[in-house]
Scaffold this motif. Structure first.
Motif, PDB file in Angstrom:
ATOM      1  N   GLU A  93       1.193  -0.764   0.077  1.00 56.69           N
ATOM      2  CA  GLU A  93       0.162   0.144  -0.030  1.00 56.69           C
ATOM      3  C   GLU A  93       1.192   1.526  -0.027  1.00 56.69           C
ATOM      4  N   GLY A  94       0.225   1.753  -0.796  1.00 55.74           N
ATOM      5  CA  GLY A  94       0.964   3.818  -0.130  1.00 55.74           C
ATOM      6  C   GLY A  94       2.417   3.216  -1.000  1.00 55.74           C
ATOM      7  N   SER A  95       3.749   3.772  -0.351  1.00 53.86           N
ATOM      8  CA  SER A  95       4.514   4.259  -0.702  1.00 53.86           C
ATOM      9  C   SER A  95       5.532   3.198  -1.794  1.00 53.86           C
ATOM     10  N   SER A  96       5.004   1.887  -0.509  1.00 56.66           N
ATOM     11  CA  SER A  96       5.616   0.330  -1.088  1.00 56.66           C
ATOM     12  C   SER A  96       5.209  -0.267  -2.859  1.00 56.66           C
ATOM     13  N   VAL A  97       3.859   0.472  -3.340  1.00 54.55           N
ATOM     14  CA  VAL A  97       2.956   0.597  -4.290  1.00 54.55           C
ATOM     15  C   VAL A  97       4.467   1.079  -4.980  1.00 54.55           C
ATOM     16  N   GLN A  98       4.644   2.353  -5.036  1.00 59.05           N
ATOM     17  CA  GLN A  98       5.081   2.544  -5.822  1.00 59.05           C
ATOM     18  C   GLN A  98       7.190   1.920  -5.881  1.00 59.05           C
ATOM     19  N   SER A  99       7.480   1.991  -4.934  1.00 53.57           N
ATOM     20  CA  SER A  99       8.569   0.983  -4.859  1.00 53.57           C
ATOM     21  C   SER A  99       8.908  -0.700  -5.589  1.00 53.57           C
ATOM     22  N   PHE A 100       7.924  -1.135  -5.638  1.00 51.36           N
ATOM     23  CA  PHE A 100       7.375  -2.312  -5.909  1.00 51.36           C
ATOM     24  C   PHE A 100       7.865  -1.848  -7.738  1.00 51.36           C
ATOM     25  N   ARG A 101       6.644  -0.903  -7.937  1.00 48.66           N
ATOM     26  CA  ARG A 101       6.512  -0.671  -9.443  1.00 48.66           C
ATOM     27  C   ARG A 101       7.615  -0.794  -9.801  1.00 48.66           C
ATOM     28  N   PHE A 102       8.640   0.341  -9.060  1.00 44.28           N
ATOM     29  CA  PHE A 102      10.004   0.651  -9.703  1.00 44.28           C
ATOM     30  C   PHE A 102      10.815  -0.506 -10.121  1.00 44.28           C
ATOM     31  N   PHE A 103      11.166  -1.357  -9.113  1.00 42.39           N
ATOM     32  CA  PHE A 103      11.688  -2.868  -9.322  1.00 42.39           C
ATOM     33  C   PHE A 103      11.377  -2.996 -10.420  1.00 42.39           C
ATOM     34  N   LEU A 104       9.790  -3.663 -10.570  1.00 45.64           N
ATOM     35  CA  LEU A 104       9.745  -4.544 -11.851  1.00 45.64           C
ATOM     36  C   LEU A 104      10.183  -3.225 -13.375  1.00 45.64           C
ATOM     37  N   GLU A 105       9.911  -2.109 -13.415  1.00 53.51           N
ATOM     38  CA  GLU A 105      10.291  -1.531 -14.138  1.00 53.51           C
ATOM     39  C   GLU A 105      11.796  -1.918 -14.751  1.00 53.51           C
ATOM     40  N   HIS A 106      13.137  -1.673 -13.673  1.00 52.48           N
ATOM     41  CA  HIS A 106      14.489  -2.012 -13.751  1.00 52.48           C
ATOM     42  C   HIS A 106      14.556  -3.741 -13.651  1.00 52.48           C
ATOM     43  N   SER A 107      13.876  -4.244 -12.880  1.00 52.33           N
ATOM     44  CA  SER A 107      14.820  -5.668 -12.613  1.00 52.33           C
ATOM     45  C   SER A 107      13.964  -6.461 -14.647  1.00 52.33           C
ATOM     46  N   GLY A 108      12.950  -6.101 -14.899  1.00 51.04           N
ATOM     47  CA  GLY A 108      12.713  -7.250 -16.084  1.00 51.04           C
ATOM     48  C   GLY A 108      11.686  -8.406 -15.634  1.00 51.04           C
TER      49      GLY A 108
END
Length: 290
Positions: free
Chosen positions: A11-26
């Motif tokens: 929830e909250g900031s951790s959603v953004q963190s998770f999406r950021f990771f998915l964008e960068h990790s493939g």
């Protein structure tokens, strides 16, 4: 790795963190590539001769992978009615999943049942009702880290499989970068949402102890963490925050621990190629038979 800050769902900031990771990790692309190799044959076996098919996603997140798997299942059995249940603790990610379904025309005729709760709470609810819906295919992708009891969780979800069904567990591979990082710094990292880090090694040991039949497929993946070694890089800091499940890597650990983690990431968890540091993010896809 699906690491969450001080909670058991995004929830909250951790959603953004998770999406950021998915964008960068493939990571999703690597999983999808392997799933598209493995699942067509599996789905044909699972669905052979059945007049309806029931699908369950446990820890489905934003639904990006579920939408692809359901579309694949539908393409193999276009005339067979399908139902889809999801168990996901994050209301924000479930909203994302619902929005994806709304945009995916072929999924409009599939009835969805949304269970916004932890997987253990779903287990309690099902057992309390005594009405156990069974499924042809169940997946648990990158969520085993957050369950309280690995053995009872696998036993319960395996018990929900219909005849000839499959439980697909995708998790970080034993001896991969995540496994080395989280087990080396267990005391510092296993403090919030993840209190006991598990790789595919622990899952396979659990399946063997329960006498379950399974097959394992490797999902190779690496991602570039070169920026993590530049203290002024915003990208590097955000990746380090996610990888260590902290809000702020540089404030969360002592200088000695930070230096140790960075040294481990570079020298034990990664390989260097053309001046870039590539983190070993291999995954394991385990298909458990009913």
């Amino acid at each position: 790795m699906a690491a969450e800050a001080k909670q058991t769902c995004y929830e909250g900031s951790s959603v953004q963190s998770f999406r950021f990771f998915l964008e960068h990790s493939g990571e999703h692309q690597a999983i999808l590539q392997r799933v598209h190799d493995i699942l067509p044959g599996e789905f044909k076996r699972i669905g052979a001769g059945k007049s309806s098919l029931d699908f369950l996603g446990v820890g489905s997140g934003g639904g990006e992978l579920d939408v692809q798997m359901l579309t694949l299942l539908q393409s193999i059995f276009p005339a067979v009615p399908i139902t889809a249940d999801t168990v996901e603790g994050s209301s924000q990610l479930t909203d994302n999943f619902k929005a994806l379904v709304a945009k995916t025309t072929n999924l409009q005729k599939i009835p969805f049942c949304w269970h916004i709760m932890k997987c253990e709470d779903y287990e309690k609810q099902v057992k309390a009702k005594g009405d156990m819906k069974k499924f042809d295919f169940i997946h648990m992708i990158q969520m085993i880290y957050y369950v309280d009891n690995l053995s009872t969780t696998i036993k319960f979800y395996h018990s929900l499989l219909k005849n000839n069904g499959r439980l697909m567990i995708i998790n970080e591979a034993a001896n991969g970068g995540w496994d080395i990082l989280w087990k080396t710094y267990k005391k510092e990292l296993c403090v919030d949402a993840i209190t006991e880090y598990r790789s595919s090694g622990e899952i396979l040991a659990c399946l063997k102890s329960q006498g379950l039949k399974y097959e394992e497929h490797v999902i190779p993946n690496t991602f570039d963490i070169t920026e993590c070694f530049n203290p002024s890089s915003q990208t590097g800091q955000r990746l380090l925050n996610f990888m260590t499940a902290t809000d702020n890597f540089y404030q969360s650990f002592t200088p000695e621990i930070r230096a140790g983690i960075l040294d481990l990431l570079r020298n034990k968890c990664s390989t260097e190629k053309d001046g870039r540091v590539l983190f070993n993010s291999n995954l394991s896809c385990i298909l458990v038979y009913a």
